[in-house]
Enzyme design. Sequence first.
Site, PDB file in Angstrom:
ATOM      1  CB  CYS A  76      -0.084 -10.272  -4.241  1.00 21.32           C
ATOM      2  SG  CYS A  76       0.362  -8.554  -4.666  1.00 21.32           S
ATOM      3  CE  LYS A 106      -2.263  -2.934  -0.447  1.00 24.59           C
ATOM      4  NZ  LYS A 106      -1.204  -3.757  -1.152  1.00 24.59           N
ATOM      5  NE  ARG A 120      -5.564  -6.029  -6.551  1.00 24.11           N
ATOM      6  CZ  ARG A 120      -6.810  -6.274  -5.751  1.00 24.11           C
ATOM      7  NH1 ARG A 120      -7.833  -6.623  -6.059  1.00 24.11           N
ATOM      8  NH2 ARG A 120      -6.448  -5.638  -4.663  1.00 24.11           N
ATOM      9  NE  ARG A 170      -4.661  -8.010  -3.201  1.00 24.92           N
ATOM     10  CZ  ARG A 170      -3.962  -9.056  -3.937  1.00 24.92           C
ATOM     11  NH1 ARG A 170      -4.164 -10.234  -3.636  1.00 24.92           N
ATOM     12  NH2 ARG A 170      -3.848  -8.784  -5.181  1.00 24.92           N
ATOM     13  CD  GLU A 194      -3.518  -3.021  10.692  1.00 27.61           C
ATOM     14  OE1 GLU A 194      -2.139  -3.094  10.812  1.00 27.61           O
ATOM     15  OE2 GLU A 194      -4.080  -4.095  10.202  1.00 27.61           O
ATOM     16  CE  LYS A 248      -1.671   0.176  -2.662  1.00 24.99           C
ATOM     17  NZ  LYS A 248      -0.952  -0.837  -2.659  1.00 24.99           N
TER      18      LYS A 248
HETATM   19  C1  PBG Z   1       0.824  -5.620  -3.689  1.00 27.24           C
HETATM   20  C2  PBG Z   1       0.570  -3.991  -4.067  1.00 27.24           C
HETATM   21  C3  PBG Z   1      -0.631  -3.544  -4.694  1.00 27.24           C
HETATM   22  C4  PBG Z   1      -0.579  -2.269  -4.785  1.00 27.24           C
HETATM   23  C5  PBG Z   1       0.844  -1.783  -4.435  1.00 27.24           C
HETATM   24  N1  PBG Z   1       1.439  -3.116  -3.782  1.00 27.24           N
HETATM   25  C6  PBG Z   1      -1.948  -4.272  -5.037  1.00 27.24           C
HETATM   26  C7  PBG Z   1      -2.938  -4.962  -4.120  1.00 27.24           C
HETATM   27  O1  PBG Z   1      -2.824  -4.952  -2.896  1.00 27.24           O
HETATM   28  O2  PBG Z   1      -3.833  -5.565  -4.699  1.00 27.24           O
HETATM   29  C8  PBG Z   1      -1.312  -1.192  -5.657  1.00 27.24           C
HETATM   30  C9  PBG Z   1      -0.856  -0.254  -6.096  1.00 27.24           C
HETATM   31  C10 PBG Z   1      -1.929   0.809  -7.093  1.00 27.24           C
HETATM   32  O3  PBG Z   1      -3.090   0.459  -7.170  1.00 27.24           O
HETATM   33  O4  PBG Z   1      -1.281   1.504  -7.908  1.00 27.24           O
HETATM   34  N2  PBG Z   1       0.127  -5.830  -2.695  1.00 27.24           N
END
Ligand code: PBG
Length: 322
Positions: A119, A193, A203, A215, A231, A246
């Site tokens: 991303c 996640k 972001r 997403r 998962e 997360k």
């Molecule tokens: C990449 C990613 C994200 C985060 C970590 N790796 C963003 C997302 O999935 O949109 C978020 C980390 C944070 O908010 O501190 N995919």
Amino acid sequence: MAFPDTRLRRLRRTAALRGLVRETELSPARFISPIFVSATGGAVSLMPGVARLSISEAVREAAELAALGIPGTMLFGIPEEKDQEGSGAWDDEGIVQLATRAIKDAHPDFLVITDLCLCEYTSHGHCGVLSTDGQVDNDASLELLARSAVSQARAGADVIAPSDMMDGRVGAIRAELDAEGLTETPIMAYSAKFASAFYGPFREAAGSAPASGDRRGYQMDPANGREALREVELDVAEGADMIMIKPALAYLDVIARVRELTRLPIAAYNVSGEYAMVKAAAAAGALDERQAVLELLTSIRRAGADMIVTYHAKDAARWLAQ
Ligand code: PBG
């Protein structure tokens, strides 16, 4: 035995007694402090205290983290140019690869864990490649992720942390790493996640907001706990060495359930929105930042996380040393 024979306050009477019976310890040795590297640099307005760093600044930051007893970083790269496929992710001279090499050259013992996702590198901001109907193409993305993992590992990454949420990516990455002789590189899978509002400030930092849509087609529904266990089971079966959950704070129940499910080490990601929330409340005078942060980090450890990825790491390490 009940009251008055039993009095739980007896063991809370002094700091020494409380210390003796404390169930959960907080230590910088369990913190991972994220670093954003980019050619352009600059503060992240939504995350006070966090900035995008140049490669030389990232090397200095690693030294500072190590001096505070923090063993490693979660490294994110923000490339100068993005494209449809996210080709910057597997460029051996890409920003993450260059930063990894520079940090490991200067500080060989300091752990560099590379976030692996497309991303930050795709012009559309999604975590995989798009098929003609505009959906993220799971299977086509696997090959690109595996290629990127090899590139990161060759640059010296100690751990590869895929955060894309494609099905089958842990297995695909493991197979490719092994085929390239990188059998010793562990995978920290962002297994559970969730499609969360709490990634907002990240972001901004990474310039990775999806240009259209969201997403929810690949990240998990915040309503689902049982599915998080599925998962995790799949990632374990595919060869994950560590499991990540997360965000952390709105998902402490998930951390606790995963702790019961697996013997693998568990990481929790105390994400950008969780950080921004505490910073804003503290700036408004609504709470004592030090006490709040240490309480929240303790809650994540108490829920069952072995390690915490957190933007509070440096502050917390300093407070713990006092
Ligand atoms: C990449 C990613 C994200 C985060 C970590 N790796 C963003 C997302 O999935 O949109 C978020 C980390 C944070 O908010 O501190 N995919």
